[in-house]
Design a protein around this motif. Structure first.
Motif, PDB file in Angstrom:
ATOM      1  N   ILE A  55     -12.963 -33.844 -35.882  1.00  0.00           N
ATOM      2  CA  ILE A  55     -13.781 -33.324 -34.781  1.00  0.00           C
ATOM      3  C   ILE A  55     -15.221 -33.223 -35.280  1.00  0.00           C
ATOM      4  CG2 ILE A  55     -14.240 -31.359 -33.252  1.00  0.00           C
ATOM      5  CD1 ILE A  55     -11.246 -30.679 -33.401  1.00  0.00           C
ATOM      6  N   ILE A  56     -16.152 -33.773 -34.523  1.00  0.00           N
ATOM      7  CA  ILE A  56     -17.573 -33.700 -34.856  1.00  0.00           C
ATOM      8  C   ILE A  56     -18.163 -32.532 -34.071  1.00  0.00           C
ATOM      9  CG2 ILE A  56     -19.754 -34.963 -34.887  1.00  0.00           C
ATOM     10  CD1 ILE A  56     -17.962 -37.546 -34.769  1.00  0.00           C
ATOM     11  N   SER A  57     -18.834 -31.624 -34.758  1.00  0.00           N
ATOM     12  CA  SER A  57     -19.117 -30.341 -34.110  1.00  0.00           C
ATOM     13  C   SER A  57     -20.446 -29.723 -34.536  1.00  0.00           C
ATOM     14  CB  SER A  57     -17.990 -29.357 -34.463  1.00  0.00           C
ATOM     15  OG  SER A  57     -17.947 -29.169 -35.878  1.00  0.00           O
ATOM     16  N   GLU A  58     -20.808 -28.683 -33.776  1.00  0.00           N
ATOM     17  CA  GLU A  58     -21.885 -27.768 -34.164  1.00  0.00           C
ATOM     18  C   GLU A  58     -21.324 -26.351 -34.294  1.00  0.00           C
ATOM     19  OE1 GLU A  58     -26.017 -29.685 -32.558  1.00  0.00           O
ATOM     20  OE2 GLU A  58     -25.006 -28.297 -31.202  1.00  0.00           O
ATOM     21  N   PHE A  59     -20.445 -25.967 -33.344  1.00  0.00           N
ATOM     22  CA  PHE A  59     -19.822 -24.639 -33.353  1.00  0.00           C
ATOM     23  C   PHE A  59     -20.899 -23.570 -33.566  1.00  0.00           C
ATOM     24  CE2 PHE A  59     -15.257 -26.022 -34.727  1.00  0.00           C
ATOM     25  CZ  PHE A  59     -15.195 -26.831 -33.604  1.00  0.00           C
ATOM     26  N   ASN A  60     -21.820 -23.504 -32.598  1.00  0.00           N
ATOM     27  CA  ASN A  60     -23.049 -22.725 -32.774  1.00  0.00           C
ATOM     28  C   ASN A  60     -23.239 -21.665 -31.683  1.00  0.00           C
ATOM     29  OD1 ASN A  60     -25.630 -22.159 -33.943  1.00  0.00           O
ATOM     30  ND2 ASN A  60     -26.603 -23.425 -32.389  1.00  0.00           N
ATOM     31  N   LYS A  97     -16.498 -21.977 -18.925  1.00  0.00           N
ATOM     32  CA  LYS A  97     -17.865 -22.168 -18.468  1.00  0.00           C
ATOM     33  C   LYS A  97     -18.415 -23.539 -18.876  1.00  0.00           C
ATOM     34  CE  LYS A  97     -18.688 -18.105 -16.546  1.00  0.00           C
ATOM     35  NZ  LYS A  97     -19.131 -17.931 -15.149  1.00  0.00           N
ATOM     36  N   ASP A  98     -19.347 -24.050 -18.061  1.00  0.00           N
ATOM     37  CA  ASP A  98     -19.998 -25.310 -18.381  1.00  0.00           C
ATOM     38  C   ASP A  98     -20.862 -25.163 -19.630  1.00  0.00           C
ATOM     39  OD1 ASP A  98     -18.875 -26.571 -16.212  1.00  0.00           O
ATOM     40  OD2 ASP A  98     -20.613 -26.233 -14.895  1.00  0.00           O
ATOM     41  N   TYR A  99     -21.194 -26.294 -20.205  1.00  0.00           N
ATOM     42  CA  TYR A  99     -21.957 -26.374 -21.450  1.00  0.00           C
ATOM     43  C   TYR A  99     -23.234 -25.534 -21.414  1.00  0.00           C
ATOM     44  CZ  TYR A  99     -25.028 -28.616 -24.922  1.00  0.00           C
ATOM     45  OH  TYR A  99     -25.903 -28.864 -25.936  1.00  0.00           O
ATOM     46  N   ASP A 100     -23.958 -25.572 -20.301  1.00  0.00           N
ATOM     47  CA  ASP A 100     -25.257 -24.898 -20.227  1.00  0.00           C
ATOM     48  C   ASP A 100     -25.225 -23.606 -19.419  1.00  0.00           C
ATOM     49  OD1 ASP A 100     -24.784 -26.098 -17.819  1.00  0.00           O
ATOM     50  OD2 ASP A 100     -26.733 -27.090 -17.658  1.00  0.00           O
ATOM     51  N   ASP A 101     -24.028 -23.114 -19.111  1.00  0.00           N
ATOM     52  CA  ASP A 101     -23.895 -21.864 -18.342  1.00  0.00           C
ATOM     53  C   ASP A 101     -24.187 -20.682 -19.260  1.00  0.00           C
ATOM     54  OD1 ASP A 101     -22.937 -19.607 -16.879  1.00  0.00           O
ATOM     55  OD2 ASP A 101     -21.651 -20.927 -15.708  1.00  0.00           O
ATOM     56  N   THR A 102     -25.126 -19.836 -18.869  1.00  0.00           N
ATOM     57  CA  THR A 102     -25.541 -18.724 -19.731  1.00  0.00           C
ATOM     58  C   THR A 102     -24.864 -17.403 -19.376  1.00  0.00           C
ATOM     59  OG1 THR A 102     -27.471 -18.309 -18.323  1.00  0.00           O
ATOM     60  CG2 THR A 102     -27.783 -19.761 -20.228  1.00  0.00           C
ATOM     61  N   THR A 103     -23.879 -17.460 -18.475  1.00  0.00           N
ATOM     62  CA  THR A 103     -23.121 -16.247 -18.154  1.00  0.00           C
ATOM     63  C   THR A 103     -21.816 -16.239 -18.956  1.00  0.00           C
ATOM     64  OG1 THR A 103     -21.970 -17.305 -16.292  1.00  0.00           O
ATOM     65  CG2 THR A 103     -24.070 -16.212 -15.825  1.00  0.00           C
ATOM     66  N   LEU A 104     -21.165 -15.091 -18.980  1.00  0.00           N
ATOM     67  CA  LEU A 104     -19.923 -14.967 -19.735  1.00  0.00           C
ATOM     68  C   LEU A 104     -18.709 -15.154 -18.834  1.00  0.00           C
ATOM     69  CD1 LEU A 104     -20.750 -11.890 -22.026  1.00  0.00           C
ATOM     70  CD2 LEU A 104     -20.792 -14.316 -22.636  1.00  0.00           C
ATOM     71  N   SER A 105     -17.656 -15.699 -19.406  1.00  0.00           N
ATOM     72  CA  SER A 105     -16.419 -15.933 -18.662  1.00  0.00           C
ATOM     73  C   SER A 105     -15.489 -14.732 -18.771  1.00  0.00           C
ATOM     74  CB  SER A 105     -15.722 -17.178 -19.213  1.00  0.00           C
ATOM     75  OG  SER A 105     -14.399 -17.268 -18.746  1.00  0.00           O
ATOM     76  N   ARG A 106     -14.879 -14.366 -17.670  1.00  0.00           N
ATOM     77  CA  ARG A 106     -13.910 -13.260 -17.688  1.00  0.00           C
ATOM     78  C   ARG A 106     -12.638 -13.649 -18.420  1.00  0.00           C
ATOM     79  NH1 ARG A 106     -14.189 -10.796 -11.477  1.00  0.00           N
ATOM     80  NH2 ARG A 106     -16.377 -10.120 -11.583  1.00  0.00           N
ATOM     81  N   THR A 107     -12.388 -14.950 -18.544  1.00  0.00           N
ATOM     82  CA  THR A 107     -11.176 -15.422 -19.228  1.00  0.00           C
ATOM     83  C   THR A 107     -11.397 -15.593 -20.728  1.00  0.00           C
ATOM     84  OG1 THR A 107     -11.736 -17.757 -18.898  1.00  0.00           O
ATOM     85  CG2 THR A 107     -10.469 -16.681 -17.163  1.00  0.00           C
ATOM     86  N   GLY A 108     -12.641 -15.384 -21.190  1.00  0.00           N
ATOM     87  CA  GLY A 108     -12.914 -15.501 -22.617  1.00  0.00           C
ATOM     88  C   GLY A 108     -13.364 -16.877 -23.054  1.00  0.00           C
ATOM     89  N   SER A 140     -19.419 -20.454 -22.857  1.00  0.00           N
ATOM     90  CA  SER A 140     -20.058 -21.524 -23.621  1.00  0.00           C
ATOM     91  C   SER A 140     -20.859 -20.925 -24.772  1.00  0.00           C
ATOM     92  CB  SER A 140     -20.995 -22.326 -22.717  1.00  0.00           C
ATOM     93  OG  SER A 140     -22.114 -21.536 -22.337  1.00  0.00           O
ATOM     94  N   ALA A 141     -21.203 -21.761 -25.748  1.00  0.00           N
ATOM     95  CA  ALA A 141     -22.056 -21.308 -26.844  1.00  0.00           C
ATOM     96  C   ALA A 141     -23.418 -20.885 -26.296  1.00  0.00           C
ATOM     97  CB  ALA A 141     -22.203 -22.417 -27.879  1.00  0.00           C
ATOM     98  N   SER A 142     -23.900 -21.608 -25.273  1.00  0.00           N
ATOM     99  CA  SER A 142     -25.178 -21.252 -24.642  1.00  0.00           C
ATOM    100  C   SER A 142     -25.106 -19.851 -24.048  1.00  0.00           C
ATOM    101  CB  SER A 142     -25.535 -22.254 -23.534  1.00  0.00           C
ATOM    102  OG  SER A 142     -25.690 -23.550 -24.055  1.00  0.00           O
ATOM    103  N   GLY A 143     -23.986 -19.549 -23.381  1.00  0.00           N
ATOM    104  CA  GLY A 143     -23.805 -18.238 -22.773  1.00  0.00           C
ATOM    105  C   GLY A 143     -23.753 -17.133 -23.813  1.00  0.00           C
ATOM    106  N   ILE A 144     -23.053 -17.385 -24.906  1.00  0.00           N
ATOM    107  CA  ILE A 144     -22.948 -16.380 -25.967  1.00  0.00           C
ATOM    108  C   ILE A 144     -24.320 -16.109 -26.568  1.00  0.00           C
ATOM    109  CG2 ILE A 144     -22.019 -15.955 -28.279  1.00  0.00           C
ATOM    110  CD1 ILE A 144     -19.500 -17.518 -27.346  1.00  0.00           C
ATOM    111  N   ARG A 145     -25.069 -17.158 -26.864  1.00  0.00           N
ATOM    112  CA  ARG A 145     -26.407 -16.976 -27.440  1.00  0.00           C
ATOM    113  C   ARG A 145     -27.328 -16.228 -26.474  1.00  0.00           C
ATOM    114  NH1 ARG A 145     -25.578 -22.514 -28.873  1.00  0.00           N
ATOM    115  NH2 ARG A 145     -27.078 -23.166 -27.267  1.00  0.00           N
ATOM    116  N   LYS A 156     -29.861 -10.725 -25.163  1.00  0.00           N
ATOM    117  CA  LYS A 156     -30.048  -9.555 -24.297  1.00  0.00           C
ATOM    118  C   LYS A 156     -29.455  -8.293 -24.919  1.00  0.00           C
ATOM    119  CE  LYS A 156     -29.905 -12.324 -20.035  1.00  0.00           C
ATOM    120  NZ  LYS A 156     -29.165 -12.565 -18.775  1.00  0.00           N
ATOM    121  N   GLY A 157     -28.897  -8.426 -26.120  1.00  0.00           N
ATOM    122  CA  GLY A 157     -28.329  -7.277 -26.800  1.00  0.00           C
ATOM    123  C   GLY A 157     -26.904  -6.945 -26.414  1.00  0.00           C
TER     124      GLY A 157
END
Length: 293
Positions: free
Chosen positions: A6-11, A192-203, A206-211, A216-217
């Motif tokens: 697997i080629i990754s960033e995991f960021n 969530k989609d790759y660029d979705d910055t909200t959090l998923s209720r199912t856990g 996306s990495a973008s959302g987590i960052r 926001k703290g």
């Protein structure tokens, strides 16, 4: 014996990444999972949200058996070079049987169909159009999508519009170009989609959302999206006020841009004349990396 790469960033590494590794192993009946991972810098030249040693440990705890660093020149390059370097490393290991990647499409047959179409459309007309679009400043993935749309007049280009699909097609191209015997497989992206910055209720955020939420703290809120095996380490790091973001190196970057002329910028890998002109124009208008667009 099967070994899946697997080629990754995991960021950072999240539940979706752990799901990808688990599904890849099951799909290929692999005994081992090998990662090729970006180090302390990721695509677009950004500093990684978490430094590489932390991400390696998280990946090993989440199910990987080996992690190999993707060298910085390729880790920060466009998708075509990022994919080609990752595939080359896996191929040269000599024991990797499969390459797995996440995609919005979720069916390798459809992606192979588009990949073959791209190969067959490598005509002079297609190459000329692609070159023209790239010279205009369009990024490679978007230029390829637009060129395919114009040349073929089909709706298959819509597959290219999805970021994970587009990267997956770069992997397929690299396997073909390198005449590798590695078998590609894909796992449908969930959550969530790759660029979705909200959090998923199912856990499955996306990495973008987590960052974005960490910025926001909202440390506690993102923990549900992080694998349990690394959750406590992640919390401790965030509680220590870890705040490396895309603007951490804005000052040295923009200082370097102020000193550079167009010829110097063109000497950098992957910089087109249109991009050089854009950087020269914006270097007097912006003072943060995040504002460069």
């Amino acid at each position: 014996m099967n070994v899946v790469g697997i080629i990754s960033e995991f960021n950072p590494l999240h539940n979706g990444h752990q799901y990808l590794m688990k599904q890849a192993k099951e799909l290929t009946e692999a005994q081992y999972v090998i990662l090729v991972m970006s180090g302390n810098y990721v695509q677009r030249g950004l500093p990684a949200f978490l430094e590489k040693d932390f991400r390696v440990k998280a990946a090993l705890n989440a199910g990987a058996d080996m992690v190999i660093e993707l060298p910085i020149p390729f880790a920060t390059a466009s998708a075509e070079y990022f994919a080609a370097a990752g595939v080359s490393i896996l191929h040269q290991l000599g024991f990797v049987t499969h390459l797995a990647f996440g995609s919005e499409e979720g069916h390798i047959r459809e992606l192979l169909k588009v990949s073959r179409l791209l190969e067959s459309e490598e005509t002079e007309e297609y190459k000329s159009l692609l070159k023209e679009l790239l010279a205009s400043g369009m990024v490679y993935a978007k230029a390829r999508e637009e060129a395919l749309k114009i040349i073929t007049n089909t709706d298959l280009h819509s597959i290219l519009s999805k970021p994970n699909n587009a990267l997956g097609l770069s992997y397929l191209k690299a396997i073909h170009d390198q005449q590798s015997g590695i078998t590609p497989v894909t796992v449908k992206r969930i959550g969530k989609d790759y660029d979705d910055t909200t959090l998923s209720r199912t856990g499955f955020s996306s990495a973008s959302g987590i960052r974005a939420q960490i910025a926001k703290g909202k440390i506690d809120a993102v923990l549900y999206s992080i694998p349990e095996s690394t959750r406590e380490d992640f919390r401790q790091l965030m509680d220590g006020h870890y705040d490396l973001d895309e603007d951490a190196f804005s000052l040295p970057l923009l200082t370097k841009l102020q000193e550079a002329d167009k010829e110097t910028l063109l000497s950098y890998f992957d910089v087109t004349p249109a991009l050089a002109d854009k950087l020269i124009k914006q270097r007097h208008e912006q003072y943060l990396y995040s504002n460069l667009a």
